[in-house]
Design a protein around this motif. Sequence first.
Motif, PDB file in Angstrom:
ATOM      1  N   ALA A 250       0.830  -1.148  -0.158  1.00  0.00           N
ATOM      2  CA  ALA A 250       0.062   0.336   0.296  1.00  0.00           C
ATOM      3  C   ALA A 250       0.946   1.287  -0.025  1.00  0.00           C
ATOM      4  CB  ALA A 250      -1.153   0.116   0.877  1.00  0.00           C
TER       5      ALA A 250
ATOM      6  N   LYS B  31       0.345   4.216   2.210  1.00  0.00           N
ATOM      7  CA  LYS B  31       0.849   4.821   3.410  1.00  0.00           C
ATOM      8  C   LYS B  31       0.276   3.654   4.230  1.00  0.00           C
ATOM      9  CE  LYS B  31      -0.994   8.382   2.485  1.00  0.00           C
ATOM     10  NZ  LYS B  31      -2.019   9.751   2.578  1.00  0.00           N
TER      11      LYS B  31
ATOM     12  N   ALA C 184      -2.872   0.434   4.200  1.00  0.00           N
ATOM     13  CA  ALA C 184      -2.541  -1.151   4.680  1.00  0.00           C
ATOM     14  C   ALA C 184      -2.734  -1.410   5.730  1.00  0.00           C
ATOM     15  CB  ALA C 184      -0.684  -0.972   4.864  1.00  0.00           C
TER      16      ALA C 184
ATOM     17  N   TRP D 125       3.804  -1.583   3.426  1.00  0.00           N
ATOM     18  CA  TRP D 125       3.856  -0.115   2.855  1.00  0.00           C
ATOM     19  C   TRP D 125       5.145   0.730   2.521  1.00  0.00           C
ATOM     20  CZ3 TRP D 125       2.657  -2.080   8.292  1.00  0.00           C
ATOM     21  CH2 TRP D 125       3.047  -1.997   9.105  1.00  0.00           C
TER      22      TRP D 125
ATOM     23  N   THR E  89      -1.045   0.867  -3.979  1.00  0.00           N
ATOM     24  CA  THR E  89      -0.711   2.344  -3.890  1.00  0.00           C
ATOM     25  C   THR E  89      -1.674   3.100  -4.593  1.00  0.00           C
ATOM     26  OG1 THR E  89       0.784   1.639  -5.489  1.00  0.00           O
ATOM     27  CG2 THR E  89       1.323   1.708  -4.106  1.00  0.00           C
TER      28      THR E  89
END
Length: 696
Positions: A6, A8, A12, A38, A109
């Motif tokens: 992810a 951030k 996540a 992340w 993301t």
Amino acid sequence: MKVIIAEKPSVARDIAAIVGASNRKDGYLEGNGYCVAWAFGHLVGLAMPQDYGITGFQAENLPILPSEFKLLPRQVKDGKEYKPDPGTMKQLKVIRELFNKCERIVVATDAGREGELIFRYIYSYLECNKPFDRLWISSLTDQAIRKGLENLRPGKEYDNLYGSAKARSQADWIVGINASQALSISAGHGVWSLGRVQTPTLAMICSRYLENKEFKPQTYFQFRLHTAKDEIQFAVISTERYNTKQDADTILERIRSSESVRIVNMETKQGRQEPTLLYDLTTLQKEANSRHGFSADKTLSVAQSLYEAKLISYPRTGSRYISDDVFAEIPALISMLSNHSSFGNYAKTLSEASLNRRSVNDKKVTDHHALIITENTPKDISADQCIIYDMIAARLLEAFSGKCTKENTNVSLDAAGVPFSVKGSVVLIPGWRAVLNAPDDEKGEDDVSTLPFLSNGDVLPINGTDLLEKQTNPRPLHTESSLLSSMETCGKDLTDEAEREAIKESGIGTPATRASIIETLFSREYIIREKKSLVPTNKGLVVYLAVRDKKIADIGMTGEWESALNEIASGEMNADTFHRGIAVYAAQITTELLGSKIEGGNTKESCPCPKCKNGQIVFYPKVAKCNNEDCGLTVFRNKSGKDLTDGQLKDLLTKGKTGIIKGFKSKKNKFFDAAIAFDEAYKTVFEFPPRNKKRK
């Protein structure tokens, strides 16, 4: 094992909760066959010139055009050098280990151009070759995440999007590095910053500012005539302007002597006004700035927090439409709003069968659909979050409401051969305007709400006349709202919503980046805010005057590059073709800028820097600052409630201290006199005059 990455940690955690990865590790979450890691935004970026062996600013090195771009972890400044950020290195090590152990990667993301770039740069830097799939979702609700995970798309489908993101990243590097170094070399001192989108944006602010300041108002005269019918009084305005008071006075006497005004023509038409479209990010930022004074950056930040709280859809969208499958969710969202304290009663009046479909168009949905609320009800949100959430919720109700029906009346009149006119407008069915009781933005300054029943040939009494002395006005200074509009339409002044929508693909910047571009201009000290207006600083004007006739400031060309990036994303253009064009462009702007002049680095006062001896101290409205970034000596004008003049600043910087200045105010609100001087570290200190001893 699968690795989900992810953008951030907060995102996540949301995804990990859905897939059952509840075991917390250092830098990731693990469980149920998944590891959810992340990034912290852009962990990896393009290397700087020194990483290619190019140091210092030398004309013979320009243009700098790497044959192959290098990727490096995020850098932080350590003294005069840049070094890899320790936190970044630690997280990259975690991601590398997970990539090496996994069978497949899920890219989670942000689903957009920059989100794709964040992952792909990490993937390339780590030299990973594991297969990956794409999670593409427009909200972070549990339902959206589950549905997205069930419908993962092969990563290859987003290669064109990555190509566009990579081309944007490299173009900004090439233009920014070469243009900034060329102008710095031309200036002979200091470090100057230019950019592919940053500089045309500065040009729009500066050109409007200079146009406004250089505008010479012209005085003109009009007449206002008061009349009435059926006990309803109203005023009409002359349609012609008169340039001299003498001419106006002569005609005014003629009007007064006639004692009556006659209706020459009257037209009454019913008009229907479509509801406004749903918000995209730029429109939300513009209206939040106009209505609430929010900066573009603040609006994006608040919207992002609402997205991460699962209350709204993905905010960095450039579309104002939704698809048919999303439209199926709208009735439930409207029903949820029936409990809203401000427009809940209105929401109850909307029926599913009569919802307006103007904002529904599959073909006009880009990467993400328009901004809408989710099925989650807000709880304990901040005042700023409440403002933005309510704007999005109210717009959802407006967009799916019926048309506003109005009766518009245009009346032409004649008094002693002088033409007059008046417009009246009555709302018959408020439709979408009833959500917020929105004012009629089509109503002119001199329009009236209601008029009596009038007919052609009616003769009405003149109950009074006024001579109006007016002046022509310049276009106002840019606000963030008007600047965002200009960025969206490449500087073209468009008021029609359909025209703006048609040209927005060739605007400069993207909805996701425009706020950061404006903030960059603030951080460079090129612009400041004066109330809501954006005003260039002395430094900003210097840069603009040096580049305004150069390609780097060409708004239209920057818009063409943005269109090209969109074509790369859609597969209509090859990224190599774009790159070759940028290389040619960089060579052109480098040649232009090396031949430009920056007159002394400012247009007002300046003096040599007493600290570094190399830079120039440039005087700004609130500070005097060395233009040598390695020095950065800064002197604030305001000292204990008193602003230092340019002369006093010059004395301080050239002589080490000012003369005695009267009228400083202490923390106890007592006035005192003192000189301002530098100490050994070039910090300002007070020096007090000697006290006179009293004679015995």
